[in-house]
Structure formats: C-alpha cells, structure tokens
Scaffold this active site. Sequence first.
Site, PDB file in Angstrom:
ATOM      1  N   CYS A  56       0.742  -0.971  -0.052  1.00 10.60           N
ATOM      2  CA  CYS A  56       0.073   0.001  -0.061  1.00 10.60           C
ATOM      3  C   CYS A  56       0.907   1.114   0.275  1.00 10.60           C
ATOM      4  CB  CYS A  56      -0.766  -0.001   1.279  1.00 10.60           C
ATOM      5  SG  CYS A  56      -1.999   1.336   1.296  1.00 10.60           S
ATOM      6  N   CYS A  60       0.677   4.579   6.773  1.00  8.85           N
ATOM      7  CA  CYS A  60      -0.002   4.421   8.352  1.00  8.85           C
ATOM      8  C   CYS A  60       0.968   3.509   9.033  1.00  8.85           C
ATOM      9  CB  CYS A  60      -1.363   3.451   8.217  1.00  8.85           C
ATOM     10  SG  CYS A  60      -2.588   4.298   7.114  1.00  8.85           S
ATOM     11  N   CYS A  63       0.439  -0.268  10.085  1.00  9.09           N
ATOM     12  CA  CYS A  63      -0.105  -1.396   9.304  1.00  9.09           C
ATOM     13  C   CYS A  63       1.035  -2.045   8.629  1.00  9.09           C
ATOM     14  CB  CYS A  63      -0.918  -0.672   8.216  1.00  9.09           C
ATOM     15  SG  CYS A  63      -1.543  -1.580   7.185  1.00  9.09           S
ATOM     16  N   CYS A 100     -16.978  -8.395   4.726  1.00 11.37           N
ATOM     17  CA  CYS A 100     -16.091  -7.279   4.527  1.00 11.37           C
ATOM     18  C   CYS A 100     -14.941  -7.420   3.852  1.00 11.37           C
ATOM     19  CB  CYS A 100     -15.927  -6.676   5.666  1.00 11.37           C
ATOM     20  SG  CYS A 100     -17.185  -6.404   7.053  1.00 11.37           S
ATOM     21  N   CYS A 131     -19.756  -5.016   2.819  1.00 11.76           N
ATOM     22  CA  CYS A 131     -18.934  -3.966   3.363  1.00 11.76           C
ATOM     23  C   CYS A 131     -17.518  -3.952   2.545  1.00 11.76           C
ATOM     24  CB  CYS A 131     -18.609  -3.992   4.763  1.00 11.76           C
ATOM     25  SG  CYS A 131     -17.550  -2.633   5.747  1.00 11.76           S
ATOM     26  N   CYS A 191     -18.937   2.733   8.147  1.00  9.21           N
ATOM     27  CA  CYS A 191     -18.221   2.053   9.259  1.00  9.21           C
ATOM     28  C   CYS A 191     -17.035   2.749   9.498  1.00  9.21           C
ATOM     29  CB  CYS A 191     -17.997   0.655   8.731  1.00  9.21           C
ATOM     30  SG  CYS A 191     -16.896  -0.392   9.955  1.00  9.21           S
ATOM     31  N   ARG A 263     -18.160  -1.988  17.247  1.00  7.27           N
ATOM     32  CA  ARG A 263     -17.290  -3.219  17.069  1.00  7.27           C
ATOM     33  C   ARG A 263     -16.041  -3.494  18.012  1.00  7.27           C
ATOM     34  NH1 ARG A 263     -16.541  -3.962  11.277  1.00  7.27           N
ATOM     35  NH2 ARG A 263     -18.731  -4.766  11.529  1.00  7.27           N
TER      36      ARG A 263
HETATM   37  S1  SF4 Z   1      -4.115   1.196   6.895  1.00  6.04           S
HETATM   38 FE1  SF4 Z   1      -2.705   0.016   5.514  1.00  6.04          FE
HETATM   39  S2  SF4 Z   1      -3.777  -0.861   4.058  1.00  6.04           S
HETATM   40 FE2  SF4 Z   1      -4.988   0.863   5.003  1.00  6.04          FE
HETATM   41  S3  SF4 Z   1      -4.286   2.422   3.938  1.00  6.04           S
HETATM   42 FE3  SF4 Z   1      -3.194   2.494   5.533  1.00  6.04          FE
HETATM   43  S4  SF4 Z   1      -1.262   1.201   4.914  1.00  6.04           S
HETATM   44 FE4  SF4 Z   1      -2.762   1.177   3.350  1.00  6.04          FE
END
Ligand code: SF4
Length: 348
Positions: A56, A60, A63, A100, A131, A191, A263
């Site tokens: 990705c 984040c 993640c 989901c 979802c 959500c 949740r």
């Molecule tokens: S949480 Fe993970 S998968 Fe979702 S946008 Fe951020 S880096 Fe990408």
Amino acid sequence: MTQSALRHDWTQAEVLALFQQPFNDLLFQAQSVHRQHFDPNRVQVSTLLSIKTGACPEDCKYCPQSGHYNTGLDKEKLMEVQKVLDEAARAKAIGATRFCMGAAWKHPSDKDMPYVLQMVRGVRALGLETCMTLGKLTREQTAALAEAGLDYYNHNLDTSPEFYGNIITTRTYSDRLQTLAYVRDAGMKICSGGILGMGESLQDRAGLLIQLANLPEHPESVPINMLVKVKGTPLAEEQDVDPFDFIRTLAVARIMMPKSHVRLSAGREQMNDQTQALAFFAGANSIFYGDKLLTTANPQADRDMLLFQRLGIKPEEREEHDDEVHQAAIEQALVEQRDSALFVNAAV
Ligand code: SF4
C-alpha cells in the site's frame, strides 16, 4: 430515538467527564443506554477478507500492509471475483451475516472498479450484507458502489485530527471526512472508528469519538481497535493499553452513539475472555471473526462461539434487505457469472 434526536454536539469537556467517571458508574451508564436500543445478548458477527494485500502506498504507522515498512508480509494482487464469492459462501455457512472486503489501496483505480462491483453484487446475491474498504473514493466511484448494492463502506478516522499527522503523512484528515461525506450522500451506511495504543492521549481518544459522533449522522458501525503491534512497523514497540482504558473507550462510544454497532475489532485475539465479556457489557455488540477464519481450521471461531455460549450471547440476525433489490442483485450476479472472461482476468 431517531437519527435527528441523537446528539451531534459533543464537547471535549463533556466527553472527558464521561471517561473520568468511576469505572462502575461508566459501565452502568453504558449498559443502560445499550439496553434502550439493542438486545444486550446479541452480537453481530462480520467476516473480513483481504481482497488485495500489501504494497500500500500509504504510510499508516500501525499497518503491516504499508509499502513503507518491511514486515515480511506476503503481497497479493486483487483476488479473482469467483474466489471472493467462494470465501463469502464459506463465511455465510459458518454464521457470518456481513462480509467485509478490504483492499490495501490509496484509492481504487478505474481498471479495478468493474471487478470490485462484481464482488459486491455477487456477495449480496448470496444473502450477505456487504462492506468494503478500498481507500479514498471519488464521488463517481461512491455512486457506482452504491448502485451495485454495497451496504457499508469502511473508512476509519483512526485517531483525533490533532494526533493524525503523527501516524499518517500521506493523506489528510479532511480527505477522510470527504470520502465519508460522499458515502453518506450516496445513501450507504458508514463503518468508521479508530485505534487505541498508538501513543495517543486521553484527549485524542475523546477527540476521535467527538469527530465520529458529531458527523451529521452517526456511523452505523464503529470499530474500536486495539493496536496489534507488528514487527517492522514504527509502532511495534508502543506501550500496551490498559485493558480498563480500552473498556472505558468502548463504553463512552456506546453512550455517545447509542444506536450504532460498536465493534470490538482488531486486537481481540490478544484479549482474554474476561476482557471481552467486559467489552460486551460496556456496549460492544459486533465482532470480526477475522480473515483467519477463511484460511485455517479457525480455532478463534470455536473460541468465540464457546465464549458466546458461556455468556448466553447469540449472533445477531442479518438485517433484511428489500426483497426487490435483493432479487435484482441475484439476477445481475447470475448474468455476470456467465461472463467467464471477466472472472479469469480479475487479478491485476
Ligand atoms: S491501513 Fe494499511 S492498507 Fe490501509 S491505507 Fe493504511 S497502509 Fe494502506
């Protein structure tokens, strides 16, 4: 209580006062609110499938799917539509009512959208609520998802606006709010929730809940996650959240958004049965089985069902869709299943 009768004007001082009550007073209040709107012995069960994993472009810090960190995660391209539908059928067979589908994208590309729309129609035709979480959407993409019959769009705010920049630098809080507004305008359910344990303060936890509760309509589903610390991510060494602080956050979310499903989400596997039971008492009434359900014998699902049994909890029934819409989705999916060329080339 109608949506318009719900409160959308929470202040920081009020919410901090809720958090700072004695624990028993807070739980009593949350459970009392919960009983006004829900059967306290029903919990909604959703299943999560990653339809595109890893690489990705977002950063984040929590993640493992971010391409910015080396976590050893196996990357996978967009799954074929038929495989997604097979997994959905399995999830339904073991009791999930909502399916989901998550893709690790900044946003879906135009090339991916036809496959994503087929997934929505196909899963809906199986009689499951649908979802998706696909990242940022344009207004046009949102309308197409709504038209395909998508019930919920997941788009988490993660934390307070003030703390957001400490966790993510590749997008802005206002981007997130914009996508949520498109989703609402298109008539879909929202959500949206956040994560605890990223180094945020109590003020940030209150700030997140204020953002969610002060939206023009409360999200129908509010996932509250406990950070799962993954080696290789910048948050791998964060301090554990006190389980009582986690329960307090669930309780405050329940009081502020009385008609939403709250949740108990990521991090649940690390919680003992007593903490989970307390979470249900605080007003949590939705869980993820998690995507492991679909790839292993799933001892977690057995443990969940055993815990439900010990607590006298039953899975919540699926909300009934309008029959006509449901039938249209079935017919559309059958037409698409005949178009085998699209299925074969689903992976990007
Ligand atoms: S949480 Fe993970 S998968 Fe979702 S946008 Fe951020 S880096 Fe990408």
